[in-house]
Scaffold this active site. Structure first.
Site, short mmCIF file in Angstrom:
data_model
loop_
_atom_site.label_atom_id
_atom_site.label_comp_id
_atom_site.label_asym_id
_atom_site.label_seq_id
_atom_site.Cartn_x
_atom_site.Cartn_y
_atom_site.Cartn_z
N LYS A 52 0.72 -1.13 -0.11
CA LYS A 52 0.02 0.09 0.13
C LYS A 52 1.09 1.23 -0.01
O LYS A 52 1.86 1.24 0.98
CB LYS A 52 -0.96 0.02 1.45
CG LYS A 52 -1.92 0.94 1.56
CD LYS A 52 -2.78 0.82 2.53
CE LYS A 52 -3.90 1.99 2.68
NZ LYS A 52 -5.03 1.50 3.84
N SER B 210 -9.69 1.73 2.61
CA SER B 210 -8.77 2.48 1.87
C SER B 210 -8.01 1.71 0.97
O SER B 210 -7.12 2.00 -0.19
CB SER B 210 -8.13 3.34 2.72
OG SER B 210 -7.18 2.93 3.43
N SER C 5 -10.03 -0.66 6.75
CA SER C 5 -9.26 -0.41 5.58
C SER C 5 -8.75 -1.65 4.80
O SER C 5 -8.32 -1.73 3.87
CB SER C 5 -8.33 0.72 5.52
OG SER C 5 -8.97 1.93 5.38
N1 GLN Z 1 -13.05 4.00 5.96
C1 GLN Z 1 -12.52 4.35 7.08
C2 GLN Z 1 -12.25 5.81 7.09
O1 GLN Z 1 -12.47 6.47 6.22
C3 GLN Z 1 -11.50 3.54 7.61
C4 GLN Z 1 -10.32 3.96 6.87
C5 GLN Z 1 -9.18 3.13 7.15
O2 GLN Z 1 -9.13 1.95 7.91
N2 GLN Z 1 -8.06 3.54 7.06
O3 GLN Z 1 -11.67 6.22 7.83
#
Ligand code: GLN
Length: 468
Positions: free
Chosen positions: A76, A151, A175
């Protein structure tokens, strides 16, 4: 044989038996990435990959090599790989190159891994669809009109689309698990502290964790084992050694949170999850209804604590220390222009919310209250784990949604993580394991365990994963 379809274990066997080399394997992936239109990668580290593959082939020749040696993976783009670009999918870091390796990368390098490139994410990992990336959305390999989740959507799409044998993602509120669910792969979010965060670009430091995204549970275990453990560079990491455990379903107490099967959960997703619970019961598990009453406040709590930490963490991107710097008339003008042009809408929204909830006069009403709620959520889970061994529940209330469908509605996007956020606030580990499909859209089951019970989670996940 299509080399890109192999699991880590299968590829390892092939390398061991001399059926192909790591360079062959790496070239097969690089070719596939070139042909792909998924936009899963933000950068392909071709030179590094081939160099690593050659080193791995030498090790393999010597006969002394582990499971990850010579196996190509994707990282990532919020995790630093020395001397390679690391953008966190933000314009503010568009030309930033990492000065050092994250600890997880040093560990993978030591294991002889091959790094193919850096994968797309929502900007600074804030989002659930990769639509917040400054460099375009990633497409879901099962349906290119849909999002891969986020994400870590680039990592999940890369693994599901056979563009990497496995990948690393990061999970702050879902994410790793949510994109794994939407792409039909396995995503493990480790216990907070199980894996070093050193070299991970921070989103919310009290929640961030790095973890594997892989084709099956066995591969997830292999990668997790390689990256976990105490690191002096991350004071929140703990001395933890993964020990494999064989947990069967017979006699296992599985908690099913009654509050998680409510309005908003798509009936077809519910059907698949309930079916899995029933299958576990038939296999001898005892199903126990549990209550996690404070989970209803988890999203509100997360969207106070998360932004509060974001506003502090992202203050360093000021146009001077790192990345994009726009000329201005004075210092304030440099800040305004660099941040104004460098950050996208969602990141700005969270920085503003975070600054507000920490400001004097509002701190007690928002931030302090959210910390109190976080404690209640922790207590709910602690009480549940007095009664049960593991918790089964959905990962996402819906399968992969259409690109654009939720992009203009932050609240509806935030709801994508309604099942993945509560346990994160308690620092617990969880996995998404594919168990079914709606049409061609995958659905994952979430298995949550008590702190540092990855062994139990992985063992049971291995029993329930679809073996198609
Ligand atoms: N979708 C969640 C957010 O927008 C989690 C994102 C994540 O785990 N990095 O914060």
């Amino acid at each position: 044989m299509d080399l890109t379809e192999l699991t880590i274990k299968q590829a390892h066997e092939g390398l061991k038996n001399g059926e192909f080399t790591s360079v062959d394997l790496t070239k097969a992936y690089l070719e596939k990435i070139k042909q792909s239109d998924l936009n899963a990668f933000l950068s392909v580290t071709e030179d590094l990959a081939l160099e690593m593959a050659e080193i791995a082939d030498e090790k393999i020749k010597s006969g002394n090599f582990g499971l990850l040696c010579g196996i190509p993976c994707a990282i990532k783009d919020s995790i630093m790989v020395a001397d390679e670009k690391c953008t966190a999918a933000s314009k503010i870091l568009e030309n930033y190159s990492a000065p050092y390796d994250a600890t997880v990368i040093s560990k993978l390098k030591e294991a002889g891994a091959v790094i193919l490139g850096k994968t797309n994410t929502d900007e600074f990992t804030m989002g659930s669809s990769t639509e917040n990336s400054a460099f375009g959305v990633t497409k879901n390999p099962h349906d290119k009109t849909r999002v891969p989740g986020g994400s870590s959507g680039g990592s999940a799409a890369a693994v599901a689309g056979n563009l990497a044998c496995y990948a690393l993602g990061s999970d702050t509120g879902g994410s790793i698990r949510q994109p794994a669910s939407l792409c039909g792969v396995v995503g493990l979010c480790p216990t907070y502290g199980a894996v070093s965060r050193y070299g991970l670009i921070a989103h919310a430091s009290s929640l961030d964790q790095i973890g594997p995204i892989a084709k099956n549970v066995e591969d997830s275990k292999t990668v997790f084992e390689a990256i976990c453990g105490r690191d002096n560079m991350d004071a929140t990491s703990v001395d933890y050694k993964f020990e494999e455990e064989k947990t069967g379903l017979k006699g296992l107490k599985i908690g099913v949170p009654k509050e998680y099967f409510a309005e908003g959960l798509e009936p077809e997703v519910e059907k698949i999850i309930r079916n899995e619970i029933q299958k576990a019961e038939i296999a001898g598990a005892e199903i126990v209804e549990i209550s996690l009453p404070s989970s209803q406040y988890a999203l509100a709590c997360y969207y106070i604590i998360g932004p509060a930490e974001i506003s502090a963490n992202l203050a360093r991107f000021d146009g001077i220390k790192y990345g994009l710097s726009e000329p201005g008339n004075d210092l304030l003008d440099v800040y305004l222009k660099s941040k104004g042009h460098g950050f996208g809408a969602e990141v700005k929204r969270r920085i503003m919310i975070g600054t507000y909830v920490l400001s004097s006069g509002y701190y007690d009403a928002y931030y302090k209250k959210a910390q109190e709620v976080r404690q209640l959520i922790r207590q709910d889970f602690a009480a549940a784990f007095e009664k049960v061994d593991l918790i089964f529940c959905p990962v996402s209330p819906f399968p992969a949604f259409k690109i654009g469908e939720k992009a203009d509605d932050p609240i509806s996007m935030y709801l994508a993580d309604i099942y993945t956020i509560p346990m994160k606030l308690a620092g617990l580990p969880g996995i998404s394991v594919p168990v079914g499909k709606i049409g061609n859209l995958p659905v994952g089951l979430q298995i949550i365990g008590n702190h540092f019970q990855e062994n139990k989670i992985l063992s049971v996940a291995g029993l329930v994963e679809s073996k198609e």
